[in-house]
Design a protein around this motif. Sequence first.
Motif, PDB file in Angstrom:
ATOM      1  N   ARG A  13       6.401   1.186 -14.832  1.00 10.67           N
ATOM      2  CA  ARG A  13       7.374   1.725 -15.786  1.00 10.67           C
ATOM      3  C   ARG A  13       7.717   3.172 -15.433  1.00 10.67           C
ATOM      4  O   ARG A  13       8.874   3.593 -15.550  1.00 10.67           O
ATOM      5  CB  ARG A  13       6.798   1.675 -17.211  1.00 10.67           C
ATOM      6  N   LEU A  14       6.715   3.945 -14.989  1.00 15.41           N
ATOM      7  CA  LEU A  14       6.962   5.326 -14.582  1.00 15.41           C
ATOM      8  C   LEU A  14       7.845   5.395 -13.336  1.00 15.41           C
ATOM      9  O   LEU A  14       8.474   6.418 -13.070  1.00 15.41           O
ATOM     10  CB  LEU A  14       5.641   6.046 -14.316  1.00 15.41           C
ATOM     11  N   HIS A  15       7.916   4.304 -12.590  1.00 15.09           N
ATOM     12  CA  HIS A  15       8.782   4.226 -11.414  1.00 15.09           C
ATOM     13  C   HIS A  15      10.151   3.632 -11.755  1.00 15.09           C
ATOM     14  O   HIS A  15      10.971   3.421 -10.852  1.00 15.09           O
ATOM     15  CB  HIS A  15       8.127   3.371 -10.324  1.00 15.09           C
ATOM     16  N   LYS A  60      -3.244   8.851 -19.518  1.00 18.06           N
ATOM     17  CA  LYS A  60      -3.324  10.020 -18.645  1.00 18.06           C
ATOM     18  C   LYS A  60      -2.944   9.695 -17.203  1.00 18.06           C
ATOM     19  O   LYS A  60      -3.550  10.186 -16.262  1.00 18.06           O
ATOM     20  CB  LYS A  60      -4.742  10.595 -18.681  1.00 18.06           C
ATOM     21  N   ILE A  61      -1.950   8.822 -17.025  1.00 17.19           N
ATOM     22  CA  ILE A  61      -1.482   8.507 -15.677  1.00 17.19           C
ATOM     23  C   ILE A  61      -0.687   9.700 -15.150  1.00 17.19           C
ATOM     24  O   ILE A  61       0.213  10.204 -15.831  1.00 17.19           O
ATOM     25  CB  ILE A  61      -0.600   7.247 -15.683  1.00 17.19           C
ATOM     26  N   PRO A  62      -0.987  10.176 -13.956  1.00 16.68           N
ATOM     27  CA  PRO A  62      -0.266  11.338 -13.412  1.00 16.68           C
ATOM     28  C   PRO A  62       1.206  11.016 -13.160  1.00 16.68           C
ATOM     29  O   PRO A  62       1.560   9.867 -12.892  1.00 16.68           O
ATOM     30  CB  PRO A  62      -0.995  11.634 -12.101  1.00 16.68           C
ATOM     31  N   THR A  63       2.040  12.032 -13.237  1.00 17.55           N
ATOM     32  CA  THR A  63       3.461  11.851 -12.956  1.00 17.55           C
ATOM     33  C   THR A  63       3.639  11.479 -11.492  1.00 17.55           C
ATOM     34  O   THR A  63       3.078  12.138 -10.606  1.00 17.55           O
ATOM     35  CB  THR A  63       4.238  13.142 -13.253  1.00 17.55           C
ATOM     36  N   PRO A  64       4.395  10.410 -11.199  1.00 18.72           N
ATOM     37  CA  PRO A  64       4.548   9.976  -9.797  1.00 18.72           C
ATOM     38  C   PRO A  64       5.177  11.060  -8.925  1.00 18.72           C
ATOM     39  O   PRO A  64       6.087  11.769  -9.350  1.00 18.72           O
ATOM     40  CB  PRO A  64       5.475   8.760  -9.910  1.00 18.72           C
ATOM     41  N   ILE A  84      -1.290  -2.564  -6.156  1.00 13.64           N
ATOM     42  CA  ILE A  84      -1.345  -3.749  -5.297  1.00 13.64           C
ATOM     43  C   ILE A  84      -2.793  -4.108  -4.966  1.00 13.64           C
ATOM     44  O   ILE A  84      -3.164  -5.292  -4.943  1.00 13.64           O
ATOM     45  CB  ILE A  84      -0.507  -3.531  -4.021  1.00 13.64           C
ATOM     46  N   ILE A  85      -3.638  -3.101  -4.708  1.00 18.07           N
ATOM     47  CA  ILE A  85      -5.054  -3.380  -4.439  1.00 18.07           C
ATOM     48  C   ILE A  85      -5.691  -4.082  -5.638  1.00 18.07           C
ATOM     49  O   ILE A  85      -6.456  -5.046  -5.483  1.00 18.07           O
ATOM     50  CB  ILE A  85      -5.806  -2.075  -4.107  1.00 18.07           C
ATOM     51  N   ASN A  86      -5.396  -3.627  -6.838  1.00 22.31           N
ATOM     52  CA  ASN A  86      -5.929  -4.254  -8.052  1.00 22.31           C
ATOM     53  C   ASN A  86      -5.474  -5.711  -8.155  1.00 22.31           C
ATOM     54  O   ASN A  86      -6.273  -6.608  -8.470  1.00 22.31           O
ATOM     55  CB  ASN A  86      -5.459  -3.469  -9.282  1.00 22.31           C
ATOM     56  N   LEU A  87      -4.197  -5.979  -7.842  1.00 23.40           N
ATOM     57  CA  LEU A  87      -3.670  -7.346  -7.921  1.00 23.40           C
ATOM     58  C   LEU A  87      -4.278  -8.232  -6.835  1.00 23.40           C
ATOM     59  O   LEU A  87      -4.581  -9.414  -7.077  1.00 23.40           O
ATOM     60  CB  LEU A  87      -2.149  -7.323  -7.797  1.00 23.40           C
ATOM     61  N   VAL A  88      -4.471  -7.676  -5.632  1.00 24.61           N
ATOM     62  CA  VAL A  88      -5.071  -8.446  -4.542  1.00 24.61           C
ATOM     63  C   VAL A  88      -6.527  -8.792  -4.866  1.00 24.61           C
ATOM     64  O   VAL A  88      -6.986  -9.917  -4.628  1.00 24.61           O
ATOM     65  CB  VAL A  88      -4.971  -7.673  -3.209  1.00 24.61           C
ATOM     66  N   GLN A  89      -7.264  -7.852  -5.437  1.00 23.58           N
ATOM     67  CA  GLN A  89      -8.655  -8.122  -5.818  1.00 23.58           C
ATOM     68  C   GLN A  89      -8.730  -9.196  -6.910  1.00 23.58           C
ATOM     69  O   GLN A  89      -9.630 -10.037  -6.888  1.00 23.58           O
ATOM     70  CB  GLN A  89      -9.322  -6.825  -6.273  1.00 23.58           C
ATOM     71  N   LEU A 136      12.465  -2.476   5.540  1.00 22.56           N
ATOM     72  CA  LEU A 136      12.642  -2.205   4.111  1.00 22.56           C
ATOM     73  C   LEU A 136      11.819  -0.994   3.672  1.00 22.56           C
ATOM     74  O   LEU A 136      10.637  -0.888   3.991  1.00 22.56           O
ATOM     75  CB  LEU A 136      12.235  -3.439   3.309  1.00 22.56           C
ATOM     76  N   GLU A 137      12.467  -0.080   2.942  1.00 22.44           N
ATOM     77  CA  GLU A 137      11.805   1.127   2.451  1.00 22.44           C
ATOM     78  C   GLU A 137      11.976   1.241   0.943  1.00 22.44           C
ATOM     79  O   GLU A 137      12.895   0.674   0.362  1.00 22.44           O
ATOM     80  CB  GLU A 137      12.394   2.382   3.124  1.00 22.44           C
ATOM     81  N   VAL A 138      11.080   2.003   0.316  1.00 28.86           N
ATOM     82  CA  VAL A 138      11.125   2.173  -1.129  1.00 28.86           C
ATOM     83  C   VAL A 138      10.820   3.634  -1.460  1.00 28.86           C
ATOM     84  O   VAL A 138      10.079   4.309  -0.738  1.00 28.86           O
ATOM     85  CB  VAL A 138      10.109   1.242  -1.830  1.00 28.86           C
ATOM     86  N   SER A 139      11.411   4.107  -2.545  1.00 23.20           N
ATOM     87  CA  SER A 139      11.137   5.455  -3.040  1.00 23.20           C
ATOM     88  C   SER A 139      10.156   5.337  -4.199  1.00 23.20           C
ATOM     89  O   SER A 139      10.516   4.837  -5.276  1.00 23.20           O
ATOM     90  CB  SER A 139      12.428   6.140  -3.495  1.00 23.20           C
ATOM     91  N   ALA A 140       8.924   5.788  -3.988  1.00 25.35           N
ATOM     92  CA  ALA A 140       7.875   5.643  -5.007  1.00 25.35           C
ATOM     93  C   ALA A 140       6.707   6.565  -4.656  1.00 25.35           C
ATOM     94  O   ALA A 140       6.706   7.257  -3.638  1.00 25.35           O
ATOM     95  CB  ALA A 140       7.416   4.189  -5.077  1.00 25.35           C
ATOM     96  N   ASP A 141       5.708   6.560  -5.541  1.00 32.10           N
ATOM     97  CA  ASP A 141       4.454   7.261  -5.278  1.00 32.10           C
ATOM     98  C   ASP A 141       3.552   6.278  -4.537  1.00 32.10           C
ATOM     99  O   ASP A 141       3.038   5.316  -5.121  1.00 32.10           O
ATOM    100  CB  ASP A 141       3.812   7.712  -6.590  1.00 32.10           C
ATOM    101  N   GLU A 142       3.356   6.497  -3.244  1.00 33.42           N
ATOM    102  CA  GLU A 142       2.656   5.515  -2.414  1.00 33.42           C
ATOM    103  C   GLU A 142       1.233   5.268  -2.900  1.00 33.42           C
ATOM    104  O   GLU A 142       0.756   4.129  -2.913  1.00 33.42           O
ATOM    105  CB  GLU A 142       2.659   5.975  -0.955  1.00 33.42           C
ATOM    106  N   LYS A 143       0.535   6.313  -3.318  1.00 32.11           N
ATOM    107  CA  LYS A 143      -0.858   6.158  -3.752  1.00 32.11           C
ATOM    108  C   LYS A 143      -0.963   5.317  -5.017  1.00 32.11           C
ATOM    109  O   LYS A 143      -1.857   4.466  -5.141  1.00 32.11           O
ATOM    110  CB  LYS A 143      -1.493   7.529  -3.963  1.00 32.11           C
ATOM    111  N   LEU A 144      -0.052   5.575  -5.977  1.00 29.56           N
ATOM    112  CA  LEU A 144      -0.100   4.806  -7.231  1.00 29.56           C
ATOM    113  C   LEU A 144       0.244   3.339  -6.995  1.00 29.56           C
ATOM    114  O   LEU A 144      -0.396   2.438  -7.553  1.00 29.56           O
ATOM    115  CB  LEU A 144       0.856   5.424  -8.252  1.00 29.56           C
TER     116      LEU A 144
END
Length: 453
Positions: free
Chosen positions: A431-433, A302-306, A357-362, A344-352
Motif C-alpha cells: 500500500r505504501l508503494h 512503524k513501517i519505514p517510509t519507502p 517476497i521472502i516472507n511469501l516464499v517461506q 522489466l524494471e520497477v520503481s520501489a524500495d528494493e529492501k522492503l
Amino acid sequence: MAYNNFRINFIVRTILLAGSIFAFFYLFFKTELTMTLVLVGLLIAFQIVAMIHYVDRTNRVLNNFLESIRYSDFTRTFQVESLDSSFDKLKKSFNEVIKDFQEVRAEKEENYYYLQTVIQHIGIALIAYSKDGKVELINNATKKLFQVRSLSNIQALKEFSPELVQKLLTINHGENSLIRVQEKDELLQLSVYATEFKIHNRTILLTSIKNIQNELEEKEMESWQKLIRVLTHEIMNSITPISSLSSTITLILKDLAKDLQEQNIADEHFETITEVEGALQTIHKRTDGLLHFVNTYRNLTKIPTPTFSIFPISHLLYNIKGLLAEEMKSKGINCVIQIEPESLEVSADEKLIEQVIINLVQNAMQALEGRENPTIMLKSFLNKRGRITIQIIDNGQGILPNVLDKIFIPFFTTKPQGSGIGLSLSKQILRLHGGNITAYSEVEKETKFTLTF
C-alpha cells in the motif's frame, strides 16, 4: 424586403397580362386586325410562360432551401447575380439564413466534441445504455476496466461478471451498489451509480463504475493501525508497572529470605517465600512475553517510509532465489523464475519488497511439505491493465475459501507458532508503494500471491 419586391413584380405582371387579355378580346370583337390579334395572342402566351417560369423559379429556390434545412445540408449556396432584382435579394436572404445555420451547427459540433473529450478523459468508467442493454456510449476508462475494444450490449460483460450484468440491467435511478469481482490476478470492488434521463421518448441510463478496492483497503488498514495503537498503548500502560513491581517484590523476598536465614527462622517460612517467589517469577515471565507480543505488533504501525529507486526485477528475484537456495535444495523444492520481458524494471524500495517476497516464499515452502514435485514459481510481467506484476506460485495444499478471505487480517493465522502479522505487514508495504497484494488458491492444486505495482 425580398418578399415585398416579389409581390410588386407579381402584381405588375398580372396587370400587364390582364391588359393584354383585354386588348386581345377588344381586337377580336371590335376590329378586323388579324395580324395584330395574333401578335397580342403571342404576347399573352409569352407573358403566361414568363409568369409561370418566374413563380416556378422562386418555388425551386424555396424548395432547395427547405431541403437544405430538412437534411441539414448547409453546404449549398444560392448564386446572387445582382441585388437589383427581388429574386436575387431572396437568394441573398436564403444564403444569410444558411450561414446562420452553419454557425449554429459548427457550435453544436464543437460542444459535442468538447463533451466527448471530457467524457473520454474522465478516469471513471461511464456507460450510457437503454433498458434493453443496448449500449450507446462508453469511454476509454470503460474499455480499460473491462478490457474490451467496443461494447454493443451490456450482456457482453457476462464473461467478466454475471452479477455486474444483472445489476446494470436492474439498477434504478439514483441507486448506488457495490459489486465484488474476483479475478485470478486481481480483486475488484466496483462501485456502481446510475442516473436515468430521457431523449426523444427513449429512457437512457448513464452508469458510472469505479474500482474502489484501493480506497477500501486503505481505510481498512488505517482502522487496524488505529486499533493496534490504542491496544498496544493500553496494554503497555498496564503491563509495564506489573513487570516492574514483580521484579521489585522478588528482590524484597530474596532480602527477606536472607534475613530469616541469618536469624535461624523455621523452614516453613522459607518454603512459603520460595512459593511466592516462584509465582512472581511466573508473573514476570508472562509480562515479559506480553511486552514482546505488543512490541511485535507495533511493527504494523512503524513501517519505514519507502526509499524508491528503479531496479531490474530479475536482479530482485534471482537474489531471493540465491538466498533461499540451500533451504529449498534440502527440501527438494524446484524454484523457477519467469520474467517477461527480461528487462522489466520497477520503481520501489528494493529492501522492503525483498522482505515481502521472502516472507511469501517461506510460506510457500511450508505449504509444500509432504507434496510430490514441490515447485515454486517466481513470475513477473505486465498484466492486462499495463501494471507491473510479481507472482509467487506454489503447487502446495492450497488455502481453504473460508480462510482465504481472512489471511490479510492482522493477528489472523492458521500456524501454531504464527504471529499473524506477516501478510498484514506485506499488504501495508504494498500500500505504501501505491500497489496491492491479492491471493488466489485452488485447494490441493495451487496458491498464487500477486503483487501489483
